[in-house]
Design a protein around this motif. Structure first.
Motif, PDB file in Angstrom:
ATOM      1  N   GLU A  70      32.037  34.313  10.990  1.00 42.27           N
ATOM      2  CA  GLU A  70      33.002  35.214  10.863  1.00 42.27           C
ATOM      3  C   GLU A  70      33.633  33.970  10.092  1.00 42.27           C
ATOM      4  O   GLU A  70      34.321  34.583   8.375  1.00 42.27           O
ATOM      5  CB  GLU A  70      34.197  34.826  11.759  1.00 42.27           C
ATOM      6  CG  GLU A  70      35.639  34.938  11.644  1.00 42.27           C
ATOM      7  CD  GLU A  70      36.809  34.146  12.287  1.00 42.27           C
ATOM      8  OE1 GLU A  70      35.905  33.937  13.416  1.00 42.27           O
ATOM      9  OE2 GLU A  70      37.777  34.558  12.124  1.00 42.27           O
ATOM     10  N   ASP A  87      30.678  34.734  15.781  1.00 37.10           N
ATOM     11  CA  ASP A  87      32.162  34.132  15.842  1.00 37.10           C
ATOM     12  C   ASP A  87      31.834  32.615  16.545  1.00 37.10           C
ATOM     13  O   ASP A  87      31.560  32.091  18.011  1.00 37.10           O
ATOM     14  CB  ASP A  87      33.226  34.606  17.107  1.00 37.10           C
ATOM     15  CG  ASP A  87      34.272  34.182  16.899  1.00 37.10           C
ATOM     16  OD1 ASP A  87      34.251  33.061  16.489  1.00 37.10           O
ATOM     17  OD2 ASP A  87      34.900  34.872  17.396  1.00 37.10           O
ATOM     18  N   LEU A  89      33.483  29.890  16.803  1.00 33.96           N
ATOM     19  CA  LEU A  89      33.966  29.392  17.727  1.00 33.96           C
ATOM     20  C   LEU A  89      35.203  30.074  17.183  1.00 33.96           C
ATOM     21  O   LEU A  89      36.852  30.590  17.149  1.00 33.96           O
ATOM     22  CB  LEU A  89      34.746  28.491  17.275  1.00 33.96           C
ATOM     23  CG  LEU A  89      35.982  27.418  17.982  1.00 33.96           C
ATOM     24  CD1 LEU A  89      35.829  25.951  17.830  1.00 33.96           C
ATOM     25  CD2 LEU A  89      36.718  27.624  18.897  1.00 33.96           C
ATOM     26  N   ASP A  90      35.524  30.600  19.072  1.00 35.85           N
ATOM     27  CA  ASP A  90      36.517  31.856  19.230  1.00 35.85           C
ATOM     28  C   ASP A  90      37.791  31.648  20.283  1.00 35.85           C
ATOM     29  O   ASP A  90      36.712  30.666  21.488  1.00 35.85           O
ATOM     30  CB  ASP A  90      35.501  33.381  19.926  1.00 35.85           C
ATOM     31  CG  ASP A  90      36.260  33.848  21.058  1.00 35.85           C
ATOM     32  OD1 ASP A  90      37.486  35.049  19.532  1.00 35.85           O
ATOM     33  OD2 ASP A  90      36.511  34.638  21.804  1.00 35.85           O
ATOM     34  N   GLY A  91      38.733  31.308  19.740  1.00 35.80           N
ATOM     35  CA  GLY A  91      39.532  31.202  20.443  1.00 35.80           C
ATOM     36  C   GLY A  91      39.768  29.565  20.361  1.00 35.80           C
ATOM     37  O   GLY A  91      40.603  28.595  20.878  1.00 35.80           O
ATOM     38  N   THR A  92      39.684  29.912  18.275  1.00 41.47           N
ATOM     39  CA  THR A  92      40.191  28.384  17.598  1.00 41.47           C
ATOM     40  C   THR A  92      41.804  27.747  18.504  1.00 41.47           C
ATOM     41  O   THR A  92      42.206  26.638  18.034  1.00 41.47           O
ATOM     42  CB  THR A  92      40.092  28.054  16.308  1.00 41.47           C
ATOM     43  OG1 THR A  92      39.098  29.007  16.320  1.00 41.47           O
ATOM     44  CG2 THR A  92      40.582  27.558  15.235  1.00 41.47           C
ATOM     45  N   PHE A 160      47.864  39.608  20.777  1.00 43.16           N
ATOM     46  CA  PHE A 160      47.636  39.957  19.766  1.00 43.16           C
ATOM     47  C   PHE A 160      47.704  39.823  18.297  1.00 43.16           C
ATOM     48  O   PHE A 160      46.825  38.674  18.155  1.00 43.16           O
ATOM     49  CB  PHE A 160      49.535  39.217  19.972  1.00 43.16           C
ATOM     50  CG  PHE A 160      50.056  39.571  20.708  1.00 43.16           C
ATOM     51  CD1 PHE A 160      50.814  40.446  21.201  1.00 43.16           C
ATOM     52  CD2 PHE A 160      49.459  38.872  22.111  1.00 43.16           C
ATOM     53  CE1 PHE A 160      51.460  40.843  23.039  1.00 43.16           C
ATOM     54  CE2 PHE A 160      50.246  38.705  23.425  1.00 43.16           C
ATOM     55  CZ  PHE A 160      50.890  40.132  23.894  1.00 43.16           C
ATOM     56  N   TYR A 162      47.031  38.914  13.988  1.00 43.65           N
ATOM     57  CA  TYR A 162      47.606  37.615  13.130  1.00 43.65           C
ATOM     58  C   TYR A 162      48.119  38.013  12.349  1.00 43.65           C
ATOM     59  O   TYR A 162      49.562  37.693  11.848  1.00 43.65           O
ATOM     60  CB  TYR A 162      46.517  36.818  12.387  1.00 43.65           C
ATOM     61  CG  TYR A 162      45.267  36.114  13.286  1.00 43.65           C
ATOM     62  CD1 TYR A 162      45.972  35.007  13.863  1.00 43.65           C
ATOM     63  CD2 TYR A 162      44.087  36.547  13.254  1.00 43.65           C
ATOM     64  CE1 TYR A 162      45.349  33.945  14.468  1.00 43.65           C
ATOM     65  CE2 TYR A 162      43.007  35.725  14.070  1.00 43.65           C
ATOM     66  CZ  TYR A 162      44.004  34.835  15.205  1.00 43.65           C
ATOM     67  OH  TYR A 162      43.226  33.464  15.746  1.00 43.65           O
ATOM     68  N   ARG A 187      47.213  36.750  28.509  1.00 40.81           N
ATOM     69  CA  ARG A 187      47.127  36.582  27.077  1.00 40.81           C
ATOM     70  C   ARG A 187      46.269  34.994  27.608  1.00 40.81           C
ATOM     71  O   ARG A 187      46.973  33.636  27.197  1.00 40.81           O
ATOM     72  CB  ARG A 187      48.482  36.112  26.128  1.00 40.81           C
ATOM     73  CG  ARG A 187      47.511  36.260  24.838  1.00 40.81           C
ATOM     74  CD  ARG A 187      47.081  35.475  23.525  1.00 40.81           C
ATOM     75  NE  ARG A 187      47.061  35.949  22.362  1.00 40.81           N
ATOM     76  CZ  ARG A 187      46.866  35.991  22.233  1.00 40.81           C
ATOM     77  NH1 ARG A 187      44.869  35.898  22.286  1.00 40.81           N
ATOM     78  NH2 ARG A 187      46.448  36.299  20.757  1.00 40.81           N
ATOM     79  N   GLY A 189      43.554  34.320  25.075  1.00 44.41           N
ATOM     80  CA  GLY A 189      43.832  33.798  23.565  1.00 44.41           C
ATOM     81  C   GLY A 189      42.217  33.395  22.991  1.00 44.41           C
ATOM     82  O   GLY A 189      41.574  32.481  22.559  1.00 44.41           O
ATOM     83  N   SER A 190      40.924  34.380  23.934  1.00 39.98           N
ATOM     84  CA  SER A 190      39.477  34.369  22.974  1.00 39.98           C
ATOM     85  C   SER A 190      38.940  35.458  23.357  1.00 39.98           C
ATOM     86  O   SER A 190      38.919  35.680  25.414  1.00 39.98           O
ATOM     87  CB  SER A 190      39.241  32.700  23.804  1.00 39.98           C
ATOM     88  OG  SER A 190      37.895  32.843  24.082  1.00 39.98           O
ATOM     89  N   ALA A 191      39.586  36.055  22.822  1.00 39.56           N
ATOM     90  CA  ALA A 191      38.671  38.099  23.042  1.00 39.56           C
ATOM     91  C   ALA A 191      37.183  37.771  23.760  1.00 39.56           C
ATOM     92  O   ALA A 191      37.741  38.861  24.281  1.00 39.56           O
ATOM     93  CB  ALA A 191      38.817  38.470  21.453  1.00 39.56           C
ATOM     94  N   GLU A 208      43.302  45.307  22.898  1.00 40.00           N
ATOM     95  CA  GLU A 208      43.803  44.539  22.130  1.00 40.00           C
ATOM     96  C   GLU A 208      43.428  45.790  21.040  1.00 40.00           C
ATOM     97  O   GLU A 208      42.367  46.084  20.491  1.00 40.00           O
ATOM     98  CB  GLU A 208      42.963  42.563  22.082  1.00 40.00           C
ATOM     99  CG  GLU A 208      43.400  42.061  20.691  1.00 40.00           C
ATOM    100  CD  GLU A 208      43.294  40.466  20.666  1.00 40.00           C
ATOM    101  OE1 GLU A 208      42.480  40.016  21.844  1.00 40.00           O
ATOM    102  OE2 GLU A 208      43.755  40.074  19.678  1.00 40.00           O
ATOM    103  N   LEU A 211      40.953  43.446  15.668  1.00 34.96           N
ATOM    104  CA  LEU A 211      39.479  42.543  16.554  1.00 34.96           C
ATOM    105  C   LEU A 211      38.696  42.895  15.145  1.00 34.96           C
ATOM    106  O   LEU A 211      38.938  43.857  13.992  1.00 34.96           O
ATOM    107  CB  LEU A 211      38.911  43.238  17.608  1.00 34.96           C
ATOM    108  CG  LEU A 211      40.172  42.483  18.773  1.00 34.96           C
ATOM    109  CD1 LEU A 211      39.201  42.787  20.311  1.00 34.96           C
ATOM    110  CD2 LEU A 211      40.439  40.325  18.999  1.00 34.96           C
ATOM    111  N   ASP A 215      34.419  39.267  16.822  1.00 33.50           N
ATOM    112  CA  ASP A 215      35.122  39.159  18.252  1.00 33.50           C
ATOM    113  C   ASP A 215      34.569  39.621  19.664  1.00 33.50           C
ATOM    114  O   ASP A 215      34.308  39.258  20.342  1.00 33.50           O
ATOM    115  CB  ASP A 215      36.073  39.538  18.502  1.00 33.50           C
ATOM    116  CG  ASP A 215      37.349  38.952  17.012  1.00 33.50           C
ATOM    117  OD1 ASP A 215      37.381  37.162  17.035  1.00 33.50           O
ATOM    118  OD2 ASP A 215      37.899  39.645  16.463  1.00 33.50           O
TER     119      ASP A 215
END
Ligand code: IPD
Ligand code: CA
Ligand code: CA
Length: 263
Positions: A70, A87, A89-92, A160, A162, A187, A189-191, A208, A211, A215
């Motif tokens: 990423e 990825d 860090l997914d869910g930053t 949702f 960005y 929701r 927050g970490s796909a 979602e 993406l 992700d």
């Protein structure tokens, strides 16, 4: 040990190393947050350090392999049939807020097909893994998507995009359609974790819009191997997907707009 097995063990080792870095920052060190496309899209020192340890490890062990990651994009080699999709860090947003739902996501493609997937949530110590054709696992134990068949009994997650502030195609139309029909809508927050939780039967579905490959690469292999259906929702919004077990998939899919509405 088969070649894919070795690659999976290697990926798990990298995920644990990156996870340890993340834990060393979590709720503690200065994250040096900077923004990317807008105020909602952020990167931290932990994302960068995680990416470095993973990409560095791959370059040392498999110098001919390509890497799509990423924060650094694509680094392609001339002759490799293998491409890692990362990825770091997914869910930053969760991570930077001090919420424990975040993960390291590492997929490996061989001749264009995803063959190995690792999603590791270090704070929760949850290691989801899969090898193509050999099932999916959570901390070494087999997992299966849920056998729920009633949408009214289901717990579904979404997210949702960005660009939600400037693009009305921001998933609210789908939310409005699904919310009244399900027991719970989340929701997280970490796909990659959302999708892995569908794989484990903790969620009964996820969708979602917009993406990216990093992700979903590892997590969709895990979900598919756990018996969930993974399908593209629409082709015009980067990667937009629906993931659900067989008993829920059709009901959820039919509520989601195939093309944008009301704008
Ligand atoms: C994000 C998370 C989030 C999803 C975003 C992703 P990041 O990844 O997975 O749940 O809604 O679309 O970009 O930016 O934290 O790696
Ligand atoms: Ca992500
Ligand atoms: Ca990320």
């Amino acid at each position: 040990m088969s070649e894919y097995n070795q690659l999976l063990e290697f990926a798990k080792g990298l995920a644990r190393q990156a996870g340890n870095i993340q834990l060393s920052y979590f709720r503690d060190k200065n994250l040096s947050i900077s923004t990317k496309q807008n105020d909602f899209d952020i990167v931290t020192a932990a994302d960068k350090a995680s990416e470095q340890i993973i990409s560095g490890g791959i370059r040392t062990a498999y110098p001919t392999h390509s890497i799509l990651s990423e924060e650094s994009g694509l680094s392609q080699t001339n002759d490799s049939e293998y491409q890692w999709v990362i990825d770091p860090l997914d869910g930053t947003t969760n991570f930077s807020a001090g919420l424990p739902l975040f993960n390291v996501s590492i997929g490996l493609k061989h001749k264009g097909e995803t063959v190995v997937g690792v999603v590791f949530a270090p704070y929760l110590n949850e290691m989801f893994t899969a090898i193509k054709g050999r099932g999916a696992f959570l901390n070494g134990k087999p997992i299966h998507a849920s056998d729920e068949t009633l949408l009214s009994h289901s717990v579904i997650a979404t997210g949702f995009p960005y660009d939600k502030a400037v693009n009305k195609d921001n998933n609210l139309d789908n939310l409005e359609a699904v919310l009244p029909k399900v027991r719970g809508l989340r929701r997280l927050g970490s796909a990659a974790l959302d999708i892995s939780y569908v794989a484990a039967g903790f969620l009964d579905g996820f969708w979602e819009l917009a993406l990216h490959e990093w992700d979903v690469c590892a997590a969709t292999l895990i979900a598919g191997e756990a018996g969930a259906i993974v399908e593209s929702l629409r082709p015009d919004r980067i990667i937009s997907i629906v993931v659900a077990p067989e008993g829920i998939f059709g009901q959820l899919r039919s509520l989601l707009a195939p093309t944008p509405q009301n704008h």
